[in-house]
Structures are given as C-alpha cells and as structure tokens.
Design a protein around this motif. Structure first.
Motif, PDB file in Angstrom:
ATOM      1  N   GLU A  56      28.898 145.503 -36.279  1.00 19.89           N
ATOM      2  CA  GLU A  56      28.505 144.140 -35.902  1.00 19.89           C
ATOM      3  C   GLU A  56      29.057 143.711 -34.544  1.00 19.89           C
ATOM      4  O   GLU A  56      29.058 142.524 -34.210  1.00 19.89           O
ATOM      5  N   VAL A  57      29.491 144.662 -33.723  1.00 21.08           N
ATOM      6  CA  VAL A  57      30.089 144.323 -32.426  1.00 21.08           C
ATOM      7  C   VAL A  57      29.145 143.486 -31.569  1.00 21.08           C
ATOM      8  O   VAL A  57      27.921 143.640 -31.631  1.00 21.08           O
ATOM      9  N   GLY A  64      25.680 138.664 -18.063  1.00 21.41           N
ATOM     10  CA  GLY A  64      25.322 137.698 -19.090  1.00 21.41           C
ATOM     11  C   GLY A  64      24.545 138.278 -20.258  1.00 21.41           C
ATOM     12  O   GLY A  64      24.321 137.595 -21.258  1.00 21.41           O
ATOM     13  N   GLU A  65      24.133 139.536 -20.154  1.00 14.34           N
ATOM     14  CA  GLU A  65      23.390 140.151 -21.252  1.00 14.34           C
ATOM     15  C   GLU A  65      24.318 140.416 -22.426  1.00 14.34           C
ATOM     16  O   GLU A  65      25.478 140.776 -22.256  1.00 14.34           O
ATOM     17  N   VAL A  66      23.776 140.225 -23.617  1.00 16.25           N
ATOM     18  CA  VAL A  66      24.515 140.445 -24.854  1.00 16.25           C
ATOM     19  C   VAL A  66      23.957 141.691 -25.524  1.00 16.25           C
ATOM     20  O   VAL A  66      22.738 141.859 -25.614  1.00 16.25           O
ATOM     21  N   ALA A  67      24.851 142.564 -25.963  1.00 16.44           N
ATOM     22  CA  ALA A  67      24.421 143.817 -26.585  1.00 16.44           C
ATOM     23  C   ALA A  67      25.202 144.054 -27.865  1.00 16.44           C
ATOM     24  O   ALA A  67      26.374 143.709 -27.978  1.00 16.44           O
ATOM     25  N   GLU A  71      22.472 148.880 -28.885  1.00 16.09           N
ATOM     26  CA  GLU A  71      22.168 148.759 -27.454  1.00 16.09           C
ATOM     27  C   GLU A  71      23.234 149.462 -26.611  1.00 16.09           C
ATOM     28  O   GLU A  71      22.912 150.151 -25.647  1.00 16.09           O
ATOM     29  N   GLU A  72      24.500 149.274 -26.976  1.00 16.70           N
ATOM     30  CA  GLU A  72      25.578 149.932 -26.235  1.00 16.70           C
ATOM     31  C   GLU A  72      25.407 151.451 -26.281  1.00 16.70           C
ATOM     32  O   GLU A  72      25.533 152.130 -25.275  1.00 16.70           O
ATOM     33  N   MET A  73      25.104 151.973 -27.464  1.00 16.89           N
ATOM     34  CA  MET A  73      24.963 153.420 -27.605  1.00 16.89           C
ATOM     35  C   MET A  73      23.729 153.943 -26.880  1.00 16.89           C
ATOM     36  O   MET A  73      23.701 155.090 -26.440  1.00 16.89           O
ATOM     37  N   SER A  74      22.716 153.098 -26.705  1.00 21.17           N
ATOM     38  CA  SER A  74      21.515 153.544 -25.991  1.00 21.17           C
ATOM     39  C   SER A  74      21.798 153.761 -24.499  1.00 21.17           C
ATOM     40  O   SER A  74      21.051 154.464 -23.825  1.00 21.17           O
TER      41      SER A  74
END
Length: 146
Positions: A56-57, A64-67, A71-74
């Motif tokens: 749930e990170v 300003g983008e939220v991931a 998304e981080e792993m992509s």
C-alpha cells in the motif's frame, strides 16, 4: 493518494507526542533497509524490492506525481552500457523512531560518471511488520541549488 500520505503522517505524529531519540541500531537498520531498497531498484531486483516496500506504499515524486508499488516497480529496469542508470547515494540521513514506525530523512544524490545530476531531499516512513521494516510512504523534493 496525497490525502492518504498526509493522513499517515498526521496519525503518526498524533500517536507519538515526542520522538524518542533513536538507538544507533535503529538508525543503522533503517538506513541499511533504505540502501537495500535503492540497490534493488537500481539492480532491477523486483523480488527484494517487493519485500522491502509495502503493498500500500504511497510515493510522492518531486514533480508532484503520486505512485504506488506497481507504478514504482514499472520504472525498474536493468542498467546497460547503452542506457546506464545513475548511481544513487544517501547523504545527511537522520532517523526518528516512533515505536513500530520510523521516519528517515536525508538527501538522495544521483550521479553519472562522477558528476551530480540530481539532488533530492526525501522523507520516508517505515513501518515494522513482524521483524521486518517496510517502506509505507515517501516524498521527494528537489533540493535547492547551491
């Protein structure tokens, strides 16, 4: 997502009226987990990265983008001679312990060929899950020039 990060930080602060001085072992542990997370990211090691980051990170990037975790792993990819990744180095780290949570602040420095290309300030929140520490929230901000 931004509200969830803010809520997490507010609840963490409200739960602990004062931060107890961290034991050196907590500081070493949290910094080591952060360094392992960065190494896994840079090394495209999704298994290790997944173990060090909560499902749930919430990460708020300097633009300003939220991931979230997926998304981080992509963004992860191997470094190649044609597309080398920068080295990542932590500086000025500080850890505050709050029971089953810890807040890590510091600078993340990206270098290419020994030249600094980006310096970010960060705040990362880690939570203890059993005997492990996992990243649950983070925010990156471009450091002021100078």
């Amino acid at each position: 997502m931004k509200k969830r990060l803010l809520l997490t930080l507010v609840l963490l602060a409200a739960a602990c009226t004062t931060a107890s001085p961290p034991a050196e072992s907590l500081t070493r542990t949290i910094v080591a987990v952060e360094e392992a997370r960065l190494a896994a990211f840079r090394g495209d090691d999704k298994i290790v990265y997944s173990r060090l980051v909560a499902d749930e990170v919430t990460m708020v990037h300097s633009n300003g983008e939220v991931a979230g975790k997926a998304e981080e792993m992509s963004f992860m990819r191997p470094s190649t001679p044609d597309r080398p990744l920068p080295t990542l180095h932590l500086e000025d780290t500080a850890v505050r312990g709050y029971g089953a949570a810890a807040v890590l602040t510091g600078s993340l420095v990206e270098r290419r060929e020994d030249k600094v290309v980006l310096r970010l300030r960060f705040t990362n929140v880690y939570a203890r899950r059993g005997s492990d520490w996992v990243l649950v929230a983070g925010q990156l901000t471009r450091a002021a020039a100078g």
